[in-house]
Scaffold this motif. Structure first.
Motif, PDB file in Angstrom:
ATOM      1  N   PRO A 174      -3.060  -9.854  -1.486  1.00 55.17           N
ATOM      2  CA  PRO A 174      -3.161  -9.353  -2.859  1.00 55.17           C
ATOM      3  C   PRO A 174      -4.272  -8.320  -3.012  1.00 55.17           C
ATOM      4  CG  PRO A 174      -2.938 -11.744  -2.834  1.00 55.17           C
ATOM      5  CD  PRO A 174      -3.155 -11.320  -1.407  1.00 55.17           C
ATOM      6  N   VAL A 175      -4.064  -7.355  -3.880  1.00 51.76           N
ATOM      7  CA  VAL A 175      -4.967  -6.244  -4.196  1.00 51.76           C
ATOM      8  C   VAL A 175      -4.970  -5.220  -3.049  1.00 51.76           C
ATOM      9  CG1 VAL A 175      -7.285  -5.491  -4.840  1.00 51.76           C
ATOM     10  CG2 VAL A 175      -6.436  -7.704  -5.636  1.00 51.76           C
ATOM     11  N   VAL A 176      -5.202  -5.684  -1.817  1.00 57.32           N
ATOM     12  CA  VAL A 176      -5.178  -4.764  -0.682  1.00 57.32           C
ATOM     13  C   VAL A 176      -3.828  -4.075  -0.581  1.00 57.32           C
ATOM     14  CG1 VAL A 176      -5.327  -4.594   1.846  1.00 57.32           C
ATOM     15  CG2 VAL A 176      -6.917  -6.049   0.593  1.00 57.32           C
ATOM     16  N   ASN A 177      -2.751  -4.839  -0.881  1.00 53.75           N
ATOM     17  CA  ASN A 177      -1.416  -4.257  -0.731  1.00 53.75           C
ATOM     18  C   ASN A 177      -1.158  -3.094  -1.690  1.00 53.75           C
ATOM     19  OD1 ASN A 177      -1.139  -5.736  -3.083  1.00 53.75           O
ATOM     20  ND2 ASN A 177       0.287  -7.219  -2.225  1.00 53.75           N
ATOM     21  N   LEU A 178      -1.931  -3.017  -2.773  1.00 47.60           N
ATOM     22  CA  LEU A 178      -1.795  -1.882  -3.685  1.00 47.60           C
ATOM     23  C   LEU A 178      -2.172  -0.572  -2.988  1.00 47.60           C
ATOM     24  CD1 LEU A 178      -3.361  -3.456  -6.888  1.00 47.60           C
ATOM     25  CD2 LEU A 178      -0.966  -2.806  -6.610  1.00 47.60           C
ATOM     26  N   PHE A 179      -3.140  -0.648  -2.074  1.00 47.12           N
ATOM     27  CA  PHE A 179      -3.616   0.542  -1.375  1.00 47.12           C
ATOM     28  C   PHE A 179      -2.887   0.770  -0.055  1.00 47.12           C
ATOM     29  CE2 PHE A 179      -6.977  -1.040  -4.092  1.00 47.12           C
ATOM     30  CZ  PHE A 179      -7.403   0.104  -4.747  1.00 47.12           C
ATOM     31  N   VAL A 180      -2.230  -0.276   0.447  1.00 45.40           N
ATOM     32  CA  VAL A 180      -1.518  -0.154   1.712  1.00 45.40           C
ATOM     33  C   VAL A 180      -0.365   0.830   1.602  1.00 45.40           C
ATOM     34  CG1 VAL A 180       0.046  -1.388   3.277  1.00 45.40           C
ATOM     35  CG2 VAL A 180      -2.159  -2.366   2.689  1.00 45.40           C
ATOM     36  N   VAL A 181       0.334   0.815   0.457  1.00 46.70           N
ATOM     37  CA  VAL A 181       1.539   1.636   0.325  1.00 46.70           C
ATOM     38  C   VAL A 181       1.243   3.127   0.504  1.00 46.70           C
ATOM     39  CG1 VAL A 181       3.452   2.286  -1.177  1.00 46.70           C
ATOM     40  CG2 VAL A 181       2.718  -0.093  -1.067  1.00 46.70           C
ATOM     41  N   PRO A 182       0.318   3.736  -0.267  1.00 51.28           N
ATOM     42  CA  PRO A 182       0.050   5.163  -0.033  1.00 51.28           C
ATOM     43  C   PRO A 182      -0.550   5.442   1.340  1.00 51.28           C
ATOM     44  CG  PRO A 182      -1.503   4.254  -1.630  1.00 51.28           C
ATOM     45  CD  PRO A 182      -0.454   3.216  -1.413  1.00 51.28           C
ATOM     46  N   ALA A 183      -1.383   4.509   1.847  1.00 52.68           N
ATOM     47  CA  ALA A 183      -1.951   4.695   3.184  1.00 52.68           C
ATOM     48  C   ALA A 183      -0.851   4.679   4.239  1.00 52.68           C
ATOM     49  CB  ALA A 183      -2.985   3.608   3.478  1.00 52.68           C
ATOM     50  N   ALA A 184       0.157   3.818   4.035  1.00 57.23           N
ATOM     51  CA  ALA A 184       1.274   3.741   4.970  1.00 57.23           C
ATOM     52  C   ALA A 184       2.104   5.020   4.936  1.00 57.23           C
ATOM     53  CB  ALA A 184       2.145   2.525   4.661  1.00 57.23           C
ATOM     54  N   VAL A 185       2.257   5.609   3.744  1.00 59.10           N
ATOM     55  CA  VAL A 185       2.986   6.883   3.642  1.00 59.10           C
ATOM     56  C   VAL A 185       2.274   7.957   4.457  1.00 59.10           C
ATOM     57  CG1 VAL A 185       3.739   8.723   2.084  1.00 59.10           C
ATOM     58  CG2 VAL A 185       3.967   6.332   1.386  1.00 59.10           C
ATOM     59  N   CYS A 186       0.953   8.037   4.303  1.00 59.37           N
ATOM     60  CA  CYS A 186       0.179   9.046   5.042  1.00 59.37           C
ATOM     61  C   CYS A 186       0.188   8.753   6.539  1.00 59.37           C
ATOM     62  CB  CYS A 186      -1.256   9.094   4.521  1.00 59.37           C
ATOM     63  SG  CYS A 186      -1.403   9.703   2.821  1.00 59.37           S
ATOM     64  N   GLY A 187       0.033   7.466   6.904  1.00 65.88           N
ATOM     65  CA  GLY A 187       0.068   7.096   8.312  1.00 65.88           C
ATOM     66  C   GLY A 187       1.427   7.372   8.936  1.00 65.88           C
ATOM     67  N   ALA A 188       2.500   7.118   8.177  1.00 65.76           N
ATOM     68  CA  ALA A 188       3.850   7.380   8.678  1.00 65.76           C
ATOM     69  C   ALA A 188       4.077   8.874   8.878  1.00 65.76           C
ATOM     70  CB  ALA A 188       4.884   6.819   7.693  1.00 65.76           C
TER      71      ALA A 188
END
Length: 249
Positions: free
Chosen positions: A222-236
């Motif tokens: 929880p909470v961390v997953n809010l930031f994971v999504v945009p970071a995953a887009v950039c990492g992808a």
């Protein structure tokens, strides 16, 4: 034989967290982040209200014994578990449906940041608005790909002995889906079809699993997953630039 570099794949999410802090990308991180926070805040509020009513109803059915009436905290523990499961399995789908038009543009800006070359997709806010139907359809395609396979793994989970293997397969499948989910944004910008994307990721399967593993784990926090999504887009997008090797069709 499996190809790719698992450990190199692991590094892309960390690179994504570094990229989302860059000034040119922040706006398209903040907007979907705020939308997701608002949506989930409202959903959890109404879920809490609904669950409080269910607890009161359940307590009303129990005999009027003091020790039984004090068990309401167990119901709230159950509510917390339900919330965690929702975050684990439902957050990514909803977050991506909401933010998909922004994430496509975030992937475009990230690619420009990494390569120094602008991707000619039209650009700007009007392009984001025009891309909404196409972006939503890509999300639907991913959901349609996910659901029957998830159902098959769920059925395996009810078979004794086999369910031990099913748990491992389920986690591996979620790692694969995370890679497929996020590499789809730069792939879509290059007009690569969804089947071609799957073939391309399959050709670098170890790298794909390496990237998907930390995304799948952090999506459950929880909470961390809010930031994971945009970071995953950039990492992808970094994955796409460096090693995707997907034919653009």
């Amino acid at each position: 034989m499996l190809k790719g570099n698992f450990f190199q794949g692991l590094g892309y999410l960390g690179e994504g967290f570094g990229l989302i802090r860059r000034p040119g990308l922040r706006l398209f991180v903040i907007i979907p982040l705020v939308l997701n926070i608002l949506l989930f805040g409202v959903l959890f509020y109404f879920m809490a209200e609904l669950f409080a009513g269910l607890i009161a109803m359940a307590m009303g059915w129990l005999p009027d014994w003091a020790w039984l009436q004090s068990l309401d905290w167990l119901f709230w523990l159950l509510y917390g578990a339900v919330i965690l499961l929702m975050l684990a399995y439902g957050f990514v789908i909803l977050a991506n449906l909401i933010g998909s038009p922004f994430y496509g543009y975030l992937a475009e800006l990230t690619e420009k940041e990494l390569t120094g070359q602008a991707l000619d997709t039209g650009g700007g806010w009007m392009q984001i608005l025009r891309d909404i139907p196409r972006a939503l359809w890509r999300e639907v395609q991913k959901i349609l790909y996910y659901l029957p396979r998830a159902l098959g793994l769920l059925i395996l989970g009810f078979i004794p002995v086999v369910n031990l293997l099913a748990a491992l397969l389920w986690f591996a499948f979620n790692c694969w889906m995370m890679a497929l989910q996020y590499v789809d944004y730069p792939a879509d910008n290059h007009r690569v079809s969804f089947p071609a994307l799957r073939r391309g990721l399959g050709a670098r399967r170890l790298s794909a699993f390496g990237f998907g593993l930390p995304v799948a784990l952090l999506a459950m926090v929880p909470v961390v997953n809010l930031f994971v999504v945009p970071a995953a887009v950039c990492g992808a997008t970094a994955y796409w630039v460096r090693e995707a090797h997907i034919a653009e069709k």
